[in-house]
Scaffold this motif. Sequence first.
Motif, PDB file in Angstrom:
ATOM      1  N   ILE A 270      14.004  -8.687  -8.487  1.00  0.00           N
ATOM      2  CA  ILE A 270      13.768  -9.769  -7.782  1.00  0.00           C
ATOM      3  C   ILE A 270      13.762  -9.793  -6.342  1.00  0.00           C
ATOM      4  CG2 ILE A 270      14.501 -12.080  -7.481  1.00  0.00           C
ATOM      5  CD1 ILE A 270      15.815 -11.955 -10.424  1.00  0.00           C
ATOM      6  N   HIS A 271      12.559  -9.675  -5.916  1.00  0.00           N
ATOM      7  CA  HIS A 271      12.410  -9.518  -4.328  1.00  0.00           C
ATOM      8  C   HIS A 271      12.861 -10.425  -3.129  1.00  0.00           C
ATOM      9  CE1 HIS A 271       9.531  -5.845  -4.855  1.00  0.00           C
ATOM     10  NE2 HIS A 271       9.586  -6.504  -6.156  1.00  0.00           N
ATOM     11  N   ILE A 272      13.263 -11.705  -3.904  1.00  0.00           N
ATOM     12  CA  ILE A 272      13.454 -12.721  -2.864  1.00  0.00           C
ATOM     13  C   ILE A 272      14.863 -12.962  -3.082  1.00  0.00           C
ATOM     14  CG2 ILE A 272      10.974 -13.439  -2.782  1.00  0.00           C
ATOM     15  CD1 ILE A 272      11.517 -15.884  -4.653  1.00  0.00           C
TER      16      ILE A 272
ATOM     17  N   LYS B  41      12.499  -2.449   8.722  1.00  0.00           N
ATOM     18  CA  LYS B  41      13.020  -1.089   8.196  1.00  0.00           C
ATOM     19  C   LYS B  41      11.855  -0.173   8.862  1.00  0.00           C
ATOM     20  CE  LYS B  41      15.936  -1.680   4.669  1.00  0.00           C
ATOM     21  NZ  LYS B  41      16.501  -1.625   3.240  1.00  0.00           N
ATOM     22  N   GLU B  42      10.420  -0.794   8.919  1.00  0.00           N
ATOM     23  CA  GLU B  42       9.344   0.014   9.684  1.00  0.00           C
ATOM     24  C   GLU B  42       9.545   0.240  10.941  1.00  0.00           C
ATOM     25  OE1 GLU B  42       5.932  -1.672   6.379  1.00  0.00           O
ATOM     26  OE2 GLU B  42       6.667  -2.707   7.893  1.00  0.00           O
ATOM     27  N   GLY B  43      10.127  -0.870  11.770  1.00  0.00           N
ATOM     28  CA  GLY B  43      10.117  -0.864  13.072  1.00  0.00           C
ATOM     29  C   GLY B  43      11.063   0.303  13.428  1.00  0.00           C
TER      30      GLY B  43
ATOM     31  N   ASN C 165      13.058  -7.988   3.958  1.00  0.00           N
ATOM     32  CA  ASN C 165      12.286  -7.888   5.436  1.00  0.00           C
ATOM     33  C   ASN C 165      12.062  -6.428   5.511  1.00  0.00           C
ATOM     34  OD1 ASN C 165      11.484  -7.579   8.253  1.00  0.00           O
ATOM     35  ND2 ASN C 165      11.422  -9.641   7.742  1.00  0.00           N
ATOM     36  N   LEU C 166      10.985  -5.970   5.297  1.00  0.00           N
ATOM     37  CA  LEU C 166      10.373  -4.513   5.259  1.00  0.00           C
ATOM     38  C   LEU C 166      10.121  -4.209   6.817  1.00  0.00           C
ATOM     39  CD1 LEU C 166       8.089  -3.935   2.124  1.00  0.00           C
ATOM     40  CD2 LEU C 166      10.734  -3.350   2.467  1.00  0.00           C
ATOM     41  N   VAL C 167       9.698  -5.246   7.587  1.00  0.00           N
ATOM     42  CA  VAL C 167       9.295  -5.040   8.987  1.00  0.00           C
ATOM     43  C   VAL C 167      10.461  -4.393   9.856  1.00  0.00           C
ATOM     44  CG1 VAL C 167       8.681  -6.318  11.154  1.00  0.00           C
ATOM     45  CG2 VAL C 167       7.729  -6.810   8.875  1.00  0.00           C
TER      46      VAL C 167
ATOM     47  N   ILE D 256      15.899 -17.099   5.841  1.00  0.00           N
ATOM     48  CA  ILE D 256      16.525 -16.376   4.868  1.00  0.00           C
ATOM     49  C   ILE D 256      15.275 -15.298   4.339  1.00  0.00           C
ATOM     50  CG2 ILE D 256      16.112 -18.145   2.955  1.00  0.00           C
ATOM     51  CD1 ILE D 256      18.710 -17.123   1.715  1.00  0.00           C
ATOM     52  N   ASP D 257      15.472 -14.047   3.780  1.00  0.00           N
ATOM     53  CA  ASP D 257      14.358 -13.201   3.395  1.00  0.00           C
ATOM     54  C   ASP D 257      15.014 -12.208   2.191  1.00  0.00           C
ATOM     55  OD1 ASP D 257      12.124 -11.929   3.498  1.00  0.00           O
ATOM     56  OD2 ASP D 257      12.070 -11.819   5.686  1.00  0.00           O
ATOM     57  N   GLY D 258      14.354 -11.798   1.443  1.00  0.00           N
ATOM     58  CA  GLY D 258      15.113 -10.980   0.239  1.00  0.00           C
ATOM     59  C   GLY D 258      15.524  -9.735   0.973  1.00  0.00           C
TER      60      GLY D 258
ATOM     61  N   GLU E  65      -5.368  -9.901   9.416  1.00  0.00           N
ATOM     62  CA  GLU E  65      -4.760  -8.912   8.639  1.00  0.00           C
ATOM     63  C   GLU E  65      -5.103  -7.593   9.270  1.00  0.00           C
ATOM     64  OE1 GLU E  65      -4.435  -9.396   3.986  1.00  0.00           O
ATOM     65  OE2 GLU E  65      -4.019  -7.558   5.022  1.00  0.00           O
ATOM     66  N   ASN E  66      -4.377  -6.761   9.858  1.00  0.00           N
ATOM     67  CA  ASN E  66      -4.560  -5.447  10.412  1.00  0.00           C
ATOM     68  C   ASN E  66      -3.250  -4.621  10.489  1.00  0.00           C
ATOM     69  OD1 ASN E  66      -5.159  -3.417  11.939  1.00  0.00           O
ATOM     70  ND2 ASN E  66      -6.508  -4.475  13.109  1.00  0.00           N
ATOM     71  N   TYR E  67      -3.006  -3.925   9.354  1.00  0.00           N
ATOM     72  CA  TYR E  67      -1.550  -3.208   9.003  1.00  0.00           C
ATOM     73  C   TYR E  67      -1.608  -2.146  10.259  1.00  0.00           C
ATOM     74  CZ  TYR E  67       2.186  -0.698   6.377  1.00  0.00           C
ATOM     75  OH  TYR E  67       3.357  -0.109   6.098  1.00  0.00           O
TER      76      TYR E  67
HETATM   77  C1  GDG Z   1       8.576  -9.952  -0.100  1.00  0.00           C
HETATM   78  C2  GDG Z   1       9.816 -10.591   0.409  1.00  0.00           C
HETATM   79  C3  GDG Z   1      10.827  -8.312   0.723  1.00  0.00           C
HETATM   80  C4  GDG Z   1       2.154  -6.576   8.498  1.00  0.00           C
HETATM   81  N1  GDG Z   1       1.173  -6.814   8.894  1.00  0.00           N
HETATM   82  C5  GDG Z   1       0.278  -6.473   8.070  1.00  0.00           C
HETATM   83  C6  GDG Z   1       0.830  -6.154   6.863  1.00  0.00           C
HETATM   84  N2  GDG Z   1       2.177  -6.101   7.305  1.00  0.00           N
HETATM   85  C7  GDG Z   1       3.164  -5.454   6.142  1.00  0.00           C
HETATM   86  C8  GDG Z   1       4.577  -5.341   6.947  1.00  0.00           C
HETATM   87  C9  GDG Z   1       5.290  -5.301   5.772  1.00  0.00           C
HETATM   88  C10 GDG Z   1       4.882  -6.068   4.754  1.00  0.00           C
HETATM   89  O1  GDG Z   1       3.480  -6.327   5.273  1.00  0.00           O
HETATM   90  C11 GDG Z   1       5.777  -7.586   4.637  1.00  0.00           C
HETATM   91  O2  GDG Z   1       6.939  -7.144   4.108  1.00  0.00           O
HETATM   92  P1  GDG Z   1       8.063  -8.270   4.284  1.00  0.00           P
HETATM   93  O3  GDG Z   1       9.093  -7.549   3.765  1.00  0.00           O
HETATM   94  O4  GDG Z   1       8.527  -8.720   5.722  1.00  0.00           O
HETATM   95  O5  GDG Z   1       7.830  -9.578   3.757  1.00  0.00           O
HETATM   96  P2  GDG Z   1       7.220 -10.456   2.420  1.00  0.00           P
HETATM   97  O6  GDG Z   1       5.786 -10.156   2.551  1.00  0.00           O
HETATM   98  O7  GDG Z   1       7.679 -11.727   2.600  1.00  0.00           O
HETATM   99  O8  GDG Z   1       7.815  -9.643   1.157  1.00  0.00           O
HETATM  100  C12 GDG Z   1      10.454  -9.429   1.274  1.00  0.00           C
HETATM  101  C13 GDG Z   1       9.626  -7.735   0.146  1.00  0.00           C
HETATM  102  O9  GDG Z   1       8.963  -8.600  -0.861  1.00  0.00           O
HETATM  103  C14 GDG Z   1       9.727  -6.535  -0.653  1.00  0.00           C
HETATM  104  O10 GDG Z   1      10.612  -6.672  -1.444  1.00  0.00           O
HETATM  105  O11 GDG Z   1      11.297  -7.291   1.750  1.00  0.00           O
HETATM  106  O12 GDG Z   1      11.786 -10.139   1.727  1.00  0.00           O
HETATM  107  O13 GDG Z   1       9.852 -11.859   1.006  1.00  0.00           O
HETATM  108  O14 GDG Z   1       5.363  -4.071   5.172  1.00  0.00           O
HETATM  109  O15 GDG Z   1       4.508  -4.176   7.834  1.00  0.00           O
HETATM  110  N3  GDG Z   1       0.321  -5.832   5.603  1.00  0.00           N
HETATM  111  C15 GDG Z   1      -1.015  -6.010   5.805  1.00  0.00           C
HETATM  112  N4  GDG Z   1      -1.629  -6.347   6.698  1.00  0.00           N
HETATM  113  C16 GDG Z   1      -1.093  -6.832   7.917  1.00  0.00           C
HETATM  114  O16 GDG Z   1      -1.787  -7.243   8.788  1.00  0.00           O
HETATM  115  N5  GDG Z   1      -1.620  -5.514   4.499  1.00  0.00           N
END
Ligand code: GDG
Length: 549
Positions: free
Chosen positions: A206-208, A424-426, A420-422, A416-418, A395-397
């Motif tokens: 469960i990601h959230i 960890k990436e940062g 937050n990968l950002v 609240i967030d499961g 969108e621009n990863y």
């Molecule tokens: C769910 C949960 C949990 C950023 N800009 C673009 C882009 N990103 C990437 C980020 C990061 C990902 O998207 C977002 O991940 P998060 O974890 O911040 O958030 P959710 O999408 O809400 O993910 C969350 C996650 O699942 C994993 O279990 O951490 O809590 O809510 O990697 O760098 N990706 C694309 N285009 C962009 O412009 N494709």
Amino acid sequence: MIGYNHAHSQENRARLDSIVEELLPDRKLIIASNRGPIEYHWNEENSTLDARRGSGGVVTAVSAASRFTNPVWIACAMTEGDRRLASQTHSDYADWSLGDQRYRLRFITPSKQEFNDYYGAISNPLLWFLQHYMWDAPRTPNITRETRKAWLSYASVNARMAEAISDEVDRDRQDTIVMLHDYHLYLCPGILRERIGGNALITHFIHIPWPGPGYWGLLPAEFRERIFSSLCSCDVLGFQTALYARNFLATCSELLPGARVDAAASSVTLAGHTVRARVYPISIDVGALIELAESIEVREHRQRLRARCGDYTIVRIDRVEPSKNIVRGFKAFEQLLEDYPEYRGRVKFLAFLVPSRLSVEEYKKYIEEIMVSAGWINTRFSDGAWQPIELFVGENYPRAIAAMQLYDVLLVNPLIDGMNLVAKEGATVNQNNGVIVLSEGAGAAEQLREGALVVSPADVIGTAEALHKALEMSLEERQLRAEWLRKSVAAEDIAMWLYHQLDDIREILANPATLPSEPVPDATGPETVALEEKAASQTQAAGTDTLVV
Ligand code: GDG
């Protein structure tokens, strides 16, 4: 920095490789999630199907993990292109690879109406909102006849998924491990178990967040009991944090008739079957991310973005999503400019926002609120030469990764967030000894709180003060914190996320009668208290009884 991360990444990869070699050669691995690792888009001009990486955190993380295992991946067709592909392929699969990621991809194709109900009425507005405490409880949700009708579609899409999986389980007559993902598929394990009995080991990650029983109590008993009992037919349930796992146990104990909860073993037994609740904080593919960060494409973005930076640069990167708390982040920035005028003209806030779920009314409104808030702050403080906030929408990863390399401060302040990968990436790619201001509502805070500046997400003043502290921090402290964060993420990367799950699976397979031994840690952290209190007060304010239909 880079040498260090690579060393860790190789070590973790070696541990994962060895367990994959031990467990998977004679077993089949099936991954199932709502969104697949790629999306197909129909190109009218060339009459071709173009493949694009699926978006969002779940796909980022699960694709990275499946790099190591070549699974069958079953997903729901999300686009017209996916549907076309599903109807055109003569076999059930599209074989697909990107670099060293390889899948056999299979789509289920519910009708449009069914999909809209399952995705657009139940998964997102109801379950996502519930699990992110996003209801305005005196007014929403309203469980109406339409909701009940949509619930039937949610169940039927889950049944289709279970059918496709059981088809796969039967196909090769191999031992099978099924890894299900997220809130779209809560009813799948129950239906699957009925079809296949003990013929596969089933996990569900469960990601959230998982709220406590007070908040789940807002959902009608017929819905919530079906969700909980279905999840209890898994062998292992994975959560992002210890808090969410404890909340699951509390939820079963309070709201699931017949459930026997063993807190010490962190398990629930229902109708003679035991599910273990385990904690697997999700992470990133450190090696692959560093490679991308060093690519020419990211370098070009970095060069362009440097021109947008100030003497100090604050960055945020989010899907446009109310739970990410973007507007309050801007309010805190406004407070910073008000309280510390010395930053005016010198600090830039670069916000990278990926539009999301625009068909849902709240999300449309939220993007408008973001525009209004940023526009107001820019109008209030701009001096002609300097504009405090710059928005990058779309969108621009690679551009997002470039921005992560440049920040002095990364603001990650979700309500609240499961996980937050950002965050960890940062921590992994930043080149500036940047500081992370991190909400205690992000799952990532459980791991990263020591290296970050932790804030309470609704606290505008506290967040402004944390931004100030981060901007003023000595180089020595910045270096120490940045190094700590980098090491922490590298030590627990995506390979380890998968490794820990396979390790628990190995233990169950070796001795099905023995529960894996680690119980969930005690519920003593401030995060637990804050969130549980929040849930309780929201429930009280709403008057639960009047809302439960
Ligand atoms: C769910 C949960 C949990 C950023 N800009 C673009 C882009 N990103 C990437 C980020 C990061 C990902 O998207 C977002 O991940 P998060 O974890 O911040 O958030 P959710 O999408 O809400 O993910 C969350 C996650 O699942 C994993 O279990 O951490 O809590 O809510 O990697 O760098 N990706 C694309 N285009 C962009 O412009 N494709």
